[in-house]
Design a protein around this motif. Structure first.
Motif, short mmCIF file in Angstrom:
data_model
loop_
_atom_site.label_atom_id
_atom_site.label_comp_id
_atom_site.label_asym_id
_atom_site.label_seq_id
_atom_site.Cartn_x
_atom_site.Cartn_y
_atom_site.Cartn_z
N GLY A 113 0.84 -1.21 0.00
CA GLY A 113 0.00 0.00 0.00
C GLY A 113 0.87 1.25 0.00
O GLY A 113 2.10 1.17 -0.03
N LEU A 162 1.04 3.54 2.44
CA LEU A 162 1.33 4.22 3.70
C LEU A 162 2.10 3.42 4.76
O LEU A 162 2.88 4.00 5.50
CB LEU A 162 0.01 4.72 4.32
CG LEU A 162 -0.76 5.75 3.48
CD1 LEU A 162 -2.07 6.12 4.15
CD2 LEU A 162 0.08 7.01 3.28
N ALA A 177 4.34 9.13 5.12
CA ALA A 177 3.67 8.36 4.08
C ALA A 177 4.72 7.57 3.29
O ALA A 177 5.60 8.17 2.67
CB ALA A 177 2.90 9.30 3.15
N VAL A 216 4.82 6.01 0.54
CA VAL A 216 4.94 6.20 -0.90
C VAL A 216 5.77 7.44 -1.25
O VAL A 216 6.40 7.50 -2.30
CB VAL A 216 3.52 6.27 -1.54
CG1 VAL A 216 2.78 7.53 -1.13
CG2 VAL A 216 3.57 6.17 -3.04
N ASP A 258 -11.79 4.81 2.73
CA ASP A 258 -10.86 4.54 1.60
C ASP A 258 -11.21 3.18 0.99
O ASP A 258 -10.34 2.34 0.79
CB ASP A 258 -9.42 4.55 2.13
CG ASP A 258 -8.38 4.58 1.02
OD1 ASP A 258 -8.69 5.07 -0.08
OD2 ASP A 258 -7.25 4.10 1.26
N HIS A 312 -11.60 1.28 -1.53
CA HIS A 312 -11.32 0.89 -2.92
C HIS A 312 -11.10 -0.62 -2.99
O HIS A 312 -11.04 -1.29 -1.94
CB HIS A 312 -10.14 1.70 -3.47
CG HIS A 312 -8.87 1.58 -2.68
ND1 HIS A 312 -7.99 0.55 -2.86
CD2 HIS A 312 -8.34 2.34 -1.69
CE1 HIS A 312 -6.95 0.70 -2.05
NE2 HIS A 312 -7.15 1.78 -1.32
N SER A 342 -8.60 -2.37 -0.85
CA SER A 342 -8.87 -2.48 0.60
C SER A 342 -9.85 -3.63 0.87
O SER A 342 -10.47 -3.68 1.93
CB SER A 342 -9.48 -1.19 1.16
OG SER A 342 -8.61 -0.11 1.02
N GLU A 387 -7.90 3.03 8.00
CA GLU A 387 -7.19 4.10 8.74
C GLU A 387 -7.73 5.49 8.39
O GLU A 387 -7.45 6.47 9.08
CB GLU A 387 -5.68 4.04 8.49
CG GLU A 387 -5.29 4.42 7.08
CD GLU A 387 -3.89 3.98 6.71
OE1 GLU A 387 -2.97 4.29 7.46
OE2 GLU A 387 -3.74 3.33 5.65
N PHE A 388 -8.53 5.58 7.30
CA PHE A 388 -9.14 6.86 6.93
C PHE A 388 -10.52 7.02 7.56
O PHE A 388 -11.26 7.94 7.20
CB PHE A 388 -9.26 6.98 5.41
CG PHE A 388 -7.95 7.28 4.69
CD1 PHE A 388 -7.67 8.55 4.23
CD2 PHE A 388 -7.01 6.29 4.51
CE1 PHE A 388 -6.47 8.84 3.58
CE2 PHE A 388 -5.80 6.56 3.86
CZ PHE A 388 -5.53 7.84 3.40
N ARG A 438 -7.81 8.97 -9.57
CA ARG A 438 -7.02 7.78 -9.86
C ARG A 438 -6.43 7.82 -11.26
O ARG A 438 -5.59 7.00 -11.63
CB ARG A 438 -7.87 6.51 -9.69
CG ARG A 438 -8.34 6.23 -8.27
CD ARG A 438 -7.20 5.86 -7.37
NE ARG A 438 -7.66 5.36 -6.06
CZ ARG A 438 -6.85 5.01 -5.08
NH1 ARG A 438 -5.55 5.09 -5.21
NH2 ARG A 438 -7.33 4.58 -3.93
C1 LIG Z 1 -0.22 9.40 0.01
S1 LIG Z 1 -1.66 8.56 0.33
C2 LIG Z 1 -2.37 8.24 -1.25
C3 LIG Z 1 -3.54 7.35 -1.17
O1 LIG Z 1 -3.14 6.14 -0.51
C4 LIG Z 1 -4.20 5.64 0.26
O2 LIG Z 1 -4.49 4.37 -0.14
P1 LIG Z 1 -3.85 3.02 0.43
O3 LIG Z 1 -3.35 3.29 1.82
O4 LIG Z 1 -4.97 2.06 0.42
O5 LIG Z 1 -2.78 2.62 -0.51
C5 LIG Z 1 -5.38 6.57 0.02
O6 LIG Z 1 -6.23 6.13 -1.02
C6 LIG Z 1 -4.69 7.85 -0.34
O7 LIG Z 1 -5.51 8.77 -1.04
#
Ligand SMILES: CSC[C@H]1O[C@H](OP(=O)(O)O)[C@H](O)[C@@H]1O
Ligand SMILES: Nc1ncnc2c1ncn2[C@@H]1O[C@H](COP(=O)(O)OP(=O)(O)O)[C@@H](O)[C@H]1O
Length: 389
Positions: A34, A36, A60, A62, A226, A228, A231, A245-246, A333
């Motif tokens: 992922g 984060l 983060a 990423v 979140d 998607h 997840s 986590e969101f 996206r």
């Molecule tokens: C820098 S956070 C970008 C994006 O990542 C999160 O998703 P995930 O943790 O499931 O990879 C989330 O959708 C954020 O918008």
């Protein structure tokens, strides 16, 4: 005290916490893919028992240390998983342990299932995913809303799930940056003309501003935040939702919208003849959501719940929001910071076509959201894909 785990330290922690028997032979691999967090899978090689330790980093992953991010998100995630488990235990991993200072959640290993995004990319259909996600969203939404919960307790729960840092990510990356020339955006040079057209589209931006305002102000139900297809773990029979986590109190249609958008992105990336299962899932999720929510509505203690038309208004809002937020997610996206593998893994020419379709579809979902019945989404896809042919 907090320190980021390594595979060796994750094993030592599992031993210290007594998560396995004394003579266990443990191996560990970091499997996080992922944006984060770190995710460690620890297996007892003697018995094949396994657990997951998920740990938040103070930034983060990423982007790196230049993007600091609260560790509190780990606590939000474990509390959300536990809260959801009180309503729909069948759809979330079991939480075995959590520790706020280490920012960890120890949970059930779901490796017998597949991340739904990857499965859909491989052409799987996951026949029950819409039944399960429709029920997951309906039950968590109803029981955490003012219609399904004591209204004083709801305010306390909303306080517990105040999640400003993670909400800010969504406010920026989903609901703002892709609609402006912002440096977080990331898209192919060939798309610049299409993207500039979107940035100049004030009718679209006015509608998106309304959606952002809803996201900022409407503390309606406890959301995953979140939801998607990355997840969601799935198989033909089972569905499990991970990574909340969101989580926060927000507009009822938001999770539905995220889920719809990610199904739509997968549909756009497929040949037209293979899209039907995705449209089916969108319509079925909505049907199950309204059926389940309407059944639960009868339990409500809110005096207005018995007034004719009130349920209709709540469901109408949910659909309008779901379609609008789906449009935002499709657009972000496509040109924002975080993409989806469904589209990014396509060869360049096909990817550019699909992204142009996605931008048009996202726009129409946002501006037409108040008029669109759920079954019109597939026609809208058809129209936006074939706009020049
Ligand atoms: C820098 S956070 C970008 C994006 O990542 C999160 O998703 P995930 O943790 O499931 O990879 C989330 O959708 C954020 O918008
Ligand atoms: N409970 C689990 N069981 C098995 N694998 C998991 C589990 N939770 C996470 N993973 C793996 O770790 C990856 C990243 O997890 P996720 O919670 O989405 O992290 P992030 O918050 O960084 O997006 C998932 O795609 C999955 O492969």
């Amino acid at each position: 005290m907090y320190e980021p785990l390594t595979e060796q330290k994750a094993i030592a922690l599992a031993v210290r916490l007594g998560l396995f028997g004394k003579d266990a032979l443990l191996s560990c691999k970091e499997i996080g893919d992922g944006n984060l967090n770190l995710v460690f899978r620890i297996v007892n090689e003697r018995t094949n028992d396994s657990i997951i330790i998920k740990q938040a980093l103070p930034y983060a992953k990423v982007v790196g240390e230049s993007w600091p991010l609260t560790l509190k998100r780990a606590t939000i995630e474990s509390q959300a998983l536990r809260t959801f488990a009180s309503y729909v235990p069948q759809y979330v991993p079991k939480v075995y342990y959590s520790d706020e200072s280490l920012a960890i959640t120890v949970m059930e290993d779901l490796s017998h299932l597949q991340i739904a995004r990857r499965g859909f990319i491989e052409g799987k259909t996951f026949p029950n995913i819409s039944e399960h996600i429709g029920e997951f969203i309906a039950k968590t939404a109803f029981y955490t809303s003012d219609f399904g919960m004591n209204q004083q307790q709801k305010k306390k729960l909303a306080q517990q799930f105040t999640n400003p840092e993670l909400c800010k990510i969504t406010e920026d990356l989903v609901l703002t940056d892709p609609f402006f020339d912002h440096d977080t955006n990331n898209f192919e040079a060939e798309l610049r003309a299409d993207v500039e057209q979107l940035w100049q589209d004030d009718a679209l931006k006015r509608e998106t501003a309304k959606l952002k305002r809803r996201f900022l102000t409407k503390a309606d139900v406890l959301l995953h935040g979140d939801l998607h297809t990355g997840s969601i773990f799935a198989s033909d029979d089972e569905t499990k939702v991970i990574d909340p986590e969101f989580a926060f109190y927000g507009p009822i249609g938001f999770d539905l919208g995220q889920f719809f958008a990610n199904l739509l992105l997968n549909a756009l990336a497929r040949d037209e003849r293979d899209r039907k299962p995705l449209f089916h899932h969108i319509e079925k999720t909505w049907d199950v959501f309204i059926r389940t929510f309407s059944e639960l509505w009868r339990e409500s203690n809110e005096p207005y719940a018995t007034v004719s038309g009130v349920l209709h208004d709540v469901l109408r809002d949910a659909l309008t929001e779901a379609i609008g937020f789906a449009g935002c997610e499709v657009i972000r996206r496509t040109i924002g910071l975080a993409h989806v593998a469904d589209v990014d893994e396509l060869p360049l020419e096909r990817r550019l076509d699909v992204k142009r379709h996605a931008l048009r579809l996202g726009r129409e979902l946002i501006v037409q959201r108040e008029q669109l019945p759920i079954h019109a989404i597939k026609q809208l896809v058809q129209q936006t894909v074939h706009v020049n042919s």
